[in-house]
Design an enzyme around this catalytic site. Sequence first.
Site, PDB file in Angstrom:
ATOM      1  N   CYS A   8       0.833  -1.201   0.000  1.00 54.50           N
ATOM      2  CA  CYS A   8       0.000   0.000   0.000  1.00 54.50           C
ATOM      3  C   CYS A   8       0.870   1.255   0.000  1.00 54.50           C
ATOM      4  CB  CYS A   8      -0.930  -0.005   1.211  1.00 54.50           C
ATOM      5  SG  CYS A   8      -1.966   1.464   1.306  1.00 54.50           S
TER       6      CYS A   8
ATOM      7  N   CYS B   6      -0.422   4.123   2.121  1.00 54.47           N
ATOM      8  CA  CYS B   6      -0.214   3.940   3.573  1.00 54.47           C
ATOM      9  C   CYS B   6       1.247   4.175   3.953  1.00 54.47           C
ATOM     10  CB  CYS B   6      -0.563   2.511   4.011  1.00 54.47           C
ATOM     11  SG  CYS B   6      -2.041   1.818   3.306  1.00 54.47           S
ATOM     12  N   ASP B   7       2.170   3.623   3.188  1.00 57.20           N
ATOM     13  CA  ASP B   7       3.562   3.541   3.645  1.00 57.20           C
ATOM     14  C   ASP B   7       4.555   4.386   2.850  1.00 57.20           C
ATOM     15  OD1 ASP B   7       2.775   1.718   5.575  1.00 57.20           O
ATOM     16  OD2 ASP B   7       3.006   0.007   4.234  1.00 57.20           O
TER      17      ASP B   7
END
Length: 332
Positions: free
Chosen positions: A154, A157-158
């Site tokens: 992701c 997300c990261d």
Amino acid sequence: MFKPLDINENEEKKTVKPTDIEQVKCLIIGSGPAGYTAAIYAARANLCPVMYEGLQPGGQLTTTTEVENYPGYPEGVTGPVMMEDLKKQATRFGTDVRWGMATKVDFSGEIHKVWIDDSKLIEAETVIIATGATAKYLGLEDEKKYAGGGVSACATCDGFFYRGKDVAVVGGGDTATEEAMYLAGLCNKVYLIVRRDELRASKVMAERTMNTKNIEILWKHQTKGLFGDGVVEGATLVKNKGEENEEEVTIKIDGFFLGIGHKPNSEIFAEYIDTNEIGYIKTIPGTSKTKVPGVFACGDVQDDQYRQAVTAAGSGCMAAIDAERYLSEKHA
Ligand code: NDP
């Protein structure tokens, strides 16, 4: 209110003991942000929701580190802490959260039957499906070895943790090109590892990706492994040069992102409700309703577009409101 299950209906159902049958108003399957938000709303609407958490309590977010894009957390929050908070909020209003996995359903009648771990049977007036989607991995041992140490599925997300660094994304579809574009805005360099000599992505995404200066597409490359001391420091790739002629190459990267698609966790429902060609549950536009009255879907299992915690939570709210309205009309 409930028609008891005829346990002599067929041989298979004879194996369910009457004590293992429970009747509920609202059953929620899955415990990501969609499931917990549905639980908070359903519990506050007196639907006495019972939630089965599934194989990965808390859902995909529990595999991410910092969540910084969920409104209301100015300092960010870790995925596991956020899911614990959502769980506390859901149980505070009376949600019965249980460990267990829905393994089979029968949505043919007015009361919906859901088997938990192939043994217990829940007869539910309403079912909210919030089973999410699972990112696909290549299946390399190194993906497990470096989980949390540079491997991610992701970018939204990261990606932030790789600002100014070099990373790679695997895949050639819309997911991979979107991830690559997102990372290109943060990172020094993005390698896009594509196994064929063309992209599967939509034309506009393909063009944008190819025209982005700090994205280098490695055509006809496949990933063989990752290396690094505790965290990812590079990847070993195999370049197919045609006529079974292969060359091994290495790239130096700090982050390795999977973008080869997601698999919605919808198999057990597919006999009764509509899914699209890749398995995402179809809901009536603008609602969480499936084609089966009393069965609703929310979160990533019905969303191949946005897949964010906040959009999942919003659709969980919709599902609980739709379930509450369905029950009010049914019992009016
Ligand atoms: P896709 O199935 O479209 O693409 C998967 C990509 O990963 C392909 O390029 C495929 O290669 C590659 N791939 C698959 N397995 C491997 C493997 N083992 N090794 C190397 N490469 C592999 O999945 P997406 O998630 O990209 O998209 C799914 C659907 O969701 C699509 O319909 C897409 O349009 C949609 N979507 C839409 C978005 C949007 O509109 N904003 C965003 C994201 C997705 P190959 O081409 O060789 O098969």
